[in-house]
Design an enzyme around this catalytic site. Structure first.
Site, short mmCIF file in Angstrom:
data_model
loop_
_atom_site.label_atom_id
_atom_site.label_comp_id
_atom_site.label_asym_id
_atom_site.label_seq_id
_atom_site.Cartn_x
_atom_site.Cartn_y
_atom_site.Cartn_z
N GLN A 105 1.04 -1.24 0.09
CA GLN A 105 0.02 -0.13 -0.09
C GLN A 105 0.74 1.25 -0.07
O GLN A 105 1.58 1.27 0.94
CB GLN A 105 -0.89 0.08 1.22
CG GLN A 105 -2.03 1.12 1.07
CD GLN A 105 -2.78 0.92 2.65
OE1 GLN A 105 -2.16 1.25 3.78
NE2 GLN A 105 -4.15 0.94 2.32
N TYR A 175 -5.89 10.62 4.03
CA TYR A 175 -4.58 11.09 3.61
C TYR A 175 -4.57 11.91 2.51
O TYR A 175 -5.74 12.32 1.92
CB TYR A 175 -3.69 9.49 3.53
CG TYR A 175 -3.57 8.68 4.79
CD1 TYR A 175 -2.81 9.38 5.87
CD2 TYR A 175 -4.39 7.67 4.98
CE1 TYR A 175 -2.90 8.87 7.09
CE2 TYR A 175 -4.36 6.84 6.33
CZ TYR A 175 -3.40 7.57 7.32
OH TYR A 175 -3.43 6.73 8.51
N ARG A 351 -8.45 -7.28 11.02
CA ARG A 351 -8.31 -7.73 12.33
C ARG A 351 -8.54 -9.16 12.50
O ARG A 351 -7.95 -9.73 13.38
CB ARG A 351 -9.44 -6.87 13.34
CG ARG A 351 -8.80 -5.52 13.46
CD ARG A 351 -10.30 -4.84 14.04
NE ARG A 351 -11.12 -4.59 12.97
CZ ARG A 351 -12.29 -3.99 13.26
NH1 ARG A 351 -12.51 -3.34 14.23
NH2 ARG A 351 -13.27 -4.08 12.20
C1 LIG Z 1 -4.36 -2.21 13.76
C2 LIG Z 1 -4.87 -1.57 12.19
C3 LIG Z 1 -3.99 -0.76 11.43
C4 LIG Z 1 -4.52 -0.31 10.44
N1 LIG Z 1 -3.86 0.36 9.45
C5 LIG Z 1 -4.38 0.33 8.08
C6 LIG Z 1 -3.78 1.20 7.14
O1 LIG Z 1 -2.48 1.35 7.54
N2 LIG Z 1 -4.01 1.69 6.09
C7 LIG Z 1 -5.27 1.45 5.63
O2 LIG Z 1 -5.97 1.47 4.51
N3 LIG Z 1 -6.09 0.78 6.52
C8 LIG Z 1 -5.51 0.48 7.85
N4 LIG Z 1 -6.52 -0.08 8.71
C9 LIG Z 1 -7.93 -0.33 8.49
C10 LIG Z 1 -8.08 -1.83 7.69
O3 LIG Z 1 -7.38 -1.92 6.43
C11 LIG Z 1 -9.64 -2.26 7.31
O4 LIG Z 1 -9.90 -1.30 6.53
C12 LIG Z 1 -10.45 -2.26 8.83
O5 LIG Z 1 -9.57 -2.74 9.88
C13 LIG Z 1 -11.89 -2.71 8.60
O6 LIG Z 1 -11.48 -4.19 8.24
P1 LIG Z 1 -11.63 -5.30 9.44
O7 LIG Z 1 -12.83 -5.39 9.83
O8 LIG Z 1 -11.36 -6.57 8.56
O9 LIG Z 1 -10.67 -5.25 10.52
C14 LIG Z 1 -5.92 -0.73 9.87
C15 LIG Z 1 -6.69 -1.36 10.67
C16 LIG Z 1 -6.19 -2.02 11.87
C17 LIG Z 1 -6.94 -2.55 12.83
#
Ligand SMILES: Cc1cc2nc3c(=O)[nH]c(=O)nc-3n(C[C@H](O)[C@H](O)[C@H](O)COP(=O)(O)O)c2cc1C
Length: 418
Positions: A105, A175, A351
């Site tokens: 990314q 961003y 997650r």
């Molecule tokens: C610890 C953590 C770090 C994250 N860092 C980013 C990131 O750097 N870039 C991004 O686009 N999304 C980031 N996200 C968001 C995730 O990509 C995702 O969109 C969000 O967690 C929802 O998906 P999930 O329900 O499967 O966790 C982050 C999420 C978590 C939990």
């Protein structure tokens, strides 16, 4: 649900993004790993992604890699440069040996960049106060825009040289590219501000430049917002037009997401707000104080539900012909199935894979049917100060407390963090 039935489900069949075939339709969502001490590609990061690959994912995404040194929000955030190419090559080959593809990314933090960590003045669409960094950015000039566009293209070229199979341009979450798209942050009076057409000019130019640099077949994904979650921000109708424009500029796939890091950070995750852990991990005294005393007011709560972005993402999927990956609250075999039945080509898992990097294998073998992540979001708090890991054990207790100085990555074995 019978084991055989799970193994033959569409989510576990190969899927195509541009010229790339993935072994299945699961992609590890970009989740900032916080493992890049001094901006380097560390052994910890390599082992983290190797483990996710070994756990059965179709493609893992190395998260939030900055296109330049000055564009970073954290000191422990990687930036693309030739010097780290050998380590990136080790990462991609470790992932490939486990049978998965690797994506990276690419982003620019814009006015979320940290002068404290990088020594550079943050830039943005307009001079607008930034609560996240407690600063005002310098509005970008035409030359700055040209330079950053080229930085994205150069970073993508370097990613391919490092063995990455895909890149994901980050155009969401508030961003830099999102700051141009959003009328909340873009107050410009020139050709980059005002109408949606103008606000899209720079982000669309970035996607075009990356496509031109990479040639026709290389997968270029774009993560974008369906809503910023703030008054005066992007909403779904604009998002549909933006999605179409990204497709026209050469995007191979889209990842609809939501939220604005400085205003609605938990919209993209939903669930618990770990305010105390956030305050503990924050090195900035003013922000730590603010979070401790006003966190519950400043940081808005969003109720978690499975597949929480499905309806908005469907509107994007219907507007374009390229594959759309559903992200947000995908936590079980049933969720995978619902997403596939709704017509999504891929799903992105955040997650669930932090909780258990083997989750895709376990789902495929029907060993378990759901991830036991309870959306406590403490993983989000820890990554601010150091390596990301699932803080909860099976009973949901804190496994490790975060010190006020954050976490020193060198003290942790990768295996303990995943
Ligand atoms: C610890 C953590 C770090 C994250 N860092 C980013 C990131 O750097 N870039 C991004 O686009 N999304 C980031 N996200 C968001 C995730 O990509 C995702 O969109 C969000 O967690 C929802 O998906 P999930 O329900 O499967 O966790 C982050 C999420 C978590 C939990």
């Amino acid at each position: 649900m019978a084991k055989a039935a799970v193994e033959t489900r569409k989510a576990f069949t190969p899927g195509k993004i541009a010229g790339l075939t993935l072994r299945n339709r699961t992609i590890r969502a970009g989740c900032f790993e916080g493992m890049c001490e001094k901006g380097n590609c560390t052994d910890l990061l390599i082992e983290h992604h190797r483990a996710v690959a070994a756990g059965g994912i179709g493609m893992t995404t190395v998260s939030y890699v900055s296109v330049s040194e000055s564009a970073r929000a954290y000191g422990h955030e990687m930036w693309m440069r030739r010097e780290i190419l050998p380590d990136l090559q080790r990462l991609t080959s470790a992932v490939h040996k486990e049978g998965a593809a690797a994506s990276v990314q690419l982003g620019h933090c814009g006015y979320f960049a940290s002068k404290h960590d990088t020594g550079f003045q943050p830039v943005g669409a307009s001079r607008r106060f930034n609560l996240f960094r407690i600063s005002f950015p310098k509005p970008m000039t035409e030359d700055d825009i040209k330079k950053v566009t080229q930085d994205f293209a150069n970073a993508a070229l370097l990613a391919r040289e490092a063995g990455f199979d895909a890149v994901e341009v980050h155009s969401g979450h508030g961003y830099l590219l999102s700051q141009f798209l959003s009328p909340y942050t873009n107050k410009r009076k020139d050709i980059y501000g005002g109408s949606l057409e103008n606000r899209m000019r720079f982000p669309a130019g970035v996607v075009r430049a990356v496509r031109q640099a990479m040639g026709p077949d290389f997968p270029v994904m774009v993560k974008m917002n369906v809503t910023d979650g703030i008054k005066g921000g992007i909403e779904i109708d604009d998002a549909v037009a933006i999605a179409r424009r990204f497709e026209a500029e050469g995007a191979s796939g889209l990842v609809p997401s939501c939220g604005f890091t400085s205003k609605t950070p938990f919209m993209m995750m939903r669930g618990n707000r770990p305010i105390l852990e956030f305050a503990a991990a924050d090195k900035d005294f003013i922000r730590r104080f603010g979070l401790l005393f006003f966190g519950n007011i400043i940081v808005q709560e969003f109720t978690y539900k499975n597949l929480f972005l499905m309806q908005e993402a469907l509107k994007i999927a219907k507007a374009v012909k390229i594959p759309v990956a559903l992200v947000g609250g995908i936590c079980s075999v049933n969720d995978l199935e619902t997403a596939m039945n709704a017509g999504f080509e891929f799903v992105e898992l955040g997650r669930a894979t932090i909780r258990d990097p083997d989750i895709v294998n376990k789902w495929q073998k029907a060993e378990v049917m759901a991830a036991d992540c309870d959306h406590c979001n403490r993983c989000v708090a820890v990554m601010n100060g150091g390596p990301v890991y699932c803080v909860c054990n099976k009973k949901g207790h804190l496994k490790r407390r975060i010190g006020s100085k954050g976490i020193d990555a060198s003290k942790y074995r990768a295996s303990a963090l995943i």
